[in-house]
Design a protein around this motif. Structure first.
Motif, mmCIF file in Angstrom:
data_model
loop_
_atom_site.group_PDB
_atom_site.id
_atom_site.type_symbol
_atom_site.label_atom_id
_atom_site.label_comp_id
_atom_site.label_asym_id
_atom_site.label_seq_id
_atom_site.Cartn_x
_atom_site.Cartn_y
_atom_site.Cartn_z
ATOM 1 N N TRP A 27 51.176 38.134 32.161
ATOM 2 C CA TRP A 27 50.205 37.057 32.388
ATOM 3 C C TRP A 27 50.423 35.979 31.345
ATOM 4 O O TRP A 27 50.390 36.248 30.135
ATOM 5 N N ASP A 28 50.630 34.746 31.786
ATOM 6 C CA ASP A 28 50.952 33.670 30.854
ATOM 7 C C ASP A 28 49.731 33.022 30.215
ATOM 8 O O ASP A 28 49.869 32.071 29.450
ATOM 9 N N VAL A 29 48.551 33.531 30.471
ATOM 10 C CA VAL A 29 47.334 33.028 29.837
ATOM 11 C C VAL A 29 47.091 33.841 28.558
ATOM 12 O O VAL A 29 47.087 35.080 28.605
ATOM 13 N N PRO A 30 46.917 33.169 27.413
ATOM 14 C CA PRO A 30 46.615 33.925 26.192
ATOM 15 C C PRO A 30 45.349 34.763 26.376
ATOM 16 O O PRO A 30 44.341 34.271 26.894
ATOM 17 N N GLY A 40 29.238 56.403 28.099
ATOM 18 C CA GLY A 40 29.974 57.649 27.977
ATOM 19 C C GLY A 40 31.418 57.549 28.430
ATOM 20 O O GLY A 40 32.083 58.568 28.577
ATOM 21 N N ALA A 41 31.911 56.330 28.659
ATOM 22 C CA ALA A 41 33.276 56.146 29.155
ATOM 23 C C ALA A 41 34.017 55.114 28.330
ATOM 24 O O ALA A 41 33.415 54.173 27.814
ATOM 25 N N GLN A 42 35.318 55.272 28.239
ATOM 26 C CA GLN A 42 36.171 54.252 27.646
ATOM 27 C C GLN A 42 36.356 53.150 28.674
ATOM 28 O O GLN A 42 36.745 53.418 29.812
ATOM 29 N N THR A 43 36.056 51.911 28.291
ATOM 30 C CA THR A 43 36.101 50.773 29.200
ATOM 31 C C THR A 43 37.086 49.735 28.689
ATOM 32 O O THR A 43 36.964 49.267 27.562
ATOM 33 N N HIS A 44 38.047 49.377 29.523
ATOM 34 C CA HIS A 44 39.055 48.378 29.201
ATOM 35 C C HIS A 44 38.502 46.995 29.534
ATOM 36 O O HIS A 44 37.979 46.765 30.628
ATOM 37 N N VAL A 45 38.616 46.067 28.561
ATOM 38 C CA VAL A 45 38.101 44.704 28.713
ATOM 39 C C VAL A 45 39.215 43.722 28.362
ATOM 40 O O VAL A 45 39.868 43.857 27.335
ATOM 41 N N VAL A 46 39.416 42.720 29.233
ATOM 42 C CA VAL A 46 40.366 41.644 28.972
ATOM 43 C C VAL A 46 39.549 40.379 28.741
ATOM 44 O O VAL A 46 38.679 40.043 29.546
ATOM 45 N N SER A 47 39.834 39.679 27.649
ATOM 46 C CA SER A 47 39.132 38.448 27.303
ATOM 47 C C SER A 47 40.140 37.308 27.255
ATOM 48 O O SER A 47 41.205 37.447 26.653
ATOM 49 N N ALA A 48 39.801 36.189 27.918
ATOM 50 C CA ALA A 48 40.686 35.020 27.927
ATOM 51 C C ALA A 48 39.841 33.756 27.931
ATOM 52 O O ALA A 48 38.702 33.761 28.384
ATOM 53 N N PRO A 70 44.709 36.125 39.172
ATOM 54 C CA PRO A 70 44.669 34.776 39.755
ATOM 55 C C PRO A 70 43.293 34.114 39.606
ATOM 56 O O PRO A 70 43.197 32.932 39.263
ATOM 57 N N LEU A 71 42.225 34.867 39.838
ATOM 58 C CA LEU A 71 40.879 34.333 39.657
ATOM 59 C C LEU A 71 40.635 33.988 38.190
ATOM 60 O O LEU A 71 40.128 32.908 37.872
ATOM 61 N N ALA A 72 41.012 34.882 37.298
ATOM 62 C CA ALA A 72 40.813 34.635 35.875
ATOM 63 C C ALA A 72 41.593 33.407 35.412
ATOM 64 O O ALA A 72 41.086 32.608 34.624
ATOM 65 N N THR A 73 42.800 33.236 35.921
ATOM 66 C CA THR A 73 43.612 32.063 35.565
ATOM 67 C C THR A 73 42.892 30.785 35.966
ATOM 68 O O THR A 73 42.821 29.828 35.184
ATOM 69 N N ALA A 74 42.342 30.757 37.174
ATOM 70 C CA ALA A 74 41.625 29.570 37.655
ATOM 71 C C ALA A 74 40.375 29.306 36.820
ATOM 72 O O ALA A 74 40.072 28.150 36.495
ATOM 73 N N LEU A 75 39.660 30.350 36.452
ATOM 74 C CA LEU A 75 38.444 30.179 35.657
ATOM 75 C C LEU A 75 38.762 29.670 34.249
ATOM 76 O O LEU A 75 38.074 28.792 33.728
ATOM 77 N N ARG A 81 35.368 30.793 29.439
ATOM 78 C CA ARG A 81 35.778 32.048 28.802
ATOM 79 C C ARG A 81 35.576 33.128 29.859
ATOM 80 O O ARG A 81 34.588 33.106 30.592
ATOM 81 N N VAL A 82 36.506 34.066 29.956
ATOM 82 C CA VAL A 82 36.447 35.094 30.992
ATOM 83 C C VAL A 82 36.556 36.476 30.360
ATOM 84 O O VAL A 82 37.400 36.708 29.502
ATOM 85 N N LEU A 83 35.692 37.382 30.800
ATOM 86 C CA LEU A 83 35.801 38.800 30.477
ATOM 87 C C LEU A 83 36.058 39.537 31.781
ATOM 88 O O LEU A 83 35.261 39.444 32.719
ATOM 89 N N LEU A 84 37.177 40.247 31.861
ATOM 90 C CA LEU A 84 37.510 41.072 33.021
ATOM 91 C C LEU A 84 37.284 42.518 32.632
ATOM 92 O O LEU A 84 37.843 42.981 31.630
ATOM 93 N N LEU A 85 36.492 43.240 33.394
ATOM 94 C CA LEU A 85 36.172 44.626 33.065
ATOM 95 C C LEU A 85 36.800 45.572 34.070
ATOM 96 O O LEU A 85 36.699 45.354 35.284
#
Length: 154
Positions: A27-30, A40-48, A70-75, A81-85
């Protein structure tokens, strides 16, 4: 594999995880990737992004952060700021345990609250929650549907 996991085999789990890592690595977005404990769960989060408005995007069933780029790139391009969970119990980089909720939708609301609290300071509107659950009131919009997105400035 244990019967409480979304994956049918260890090889299947690794195939999905490898695909997710490849998508995110390409993904070319930093962005930053973190894992937080919530519900009670490990949750992966992407922040851009770094805009004044934050979008918290929770992919629907059988989707994940890597499939939502693709949605995150547009946002991010629109100045948000975007958080993908990655939802635990769904294919992705969070816990594969599908029995955490025990069939209770309230678990997902509490999980979302905890993830947001741990990944971003301030307030955010939470769909399906009590009106007084957010203080102060969010300066944005709350959207909900098959795919859940929370849009608020905080």
């Amino acid at each position: 594999m244990a019967s409480n996991t979304i994956y049918r085999s260890a090889a299947g789990r690794e195939l999905i995880r490898r695909w997710c890592h490849e998508q995110l690595d390409g993904w070319d977005v930093p962005h930053e990737r973190t894992v937080v404990g919530a519900g009670g769960a490990q949750t992966h989060v992407v922040s851009a992004g770094a805009g004044g408005t934050t979008v918290v995007f929770v992919p629907g069933t059988n989707f994940n952060a890597a499939a939502s780029l693709p949605l995150a790139t547009a946002l991010v391009a629109a100045g948000h700021r975007v958080l993908l969970l990655d939802v635990p119990g769904q294919p992705g980089l969070s816990s594969g345990d599908r029995n955490l909720s025990r069939g209770r939708s309230s678990w997902y609301g509490a999980w979302l609250d905890e993830v947001i609290d741990k990944t971003s300071p301030g307030s955010v509107g939470r769909p399906g929650r009590r009106r007084d659950a957010v203080s102060p009131a969010p300066a944005g919009r709350v959207l909900s549907g098959a795919l859940l997105a929370v849009l608020a400035a905080w």
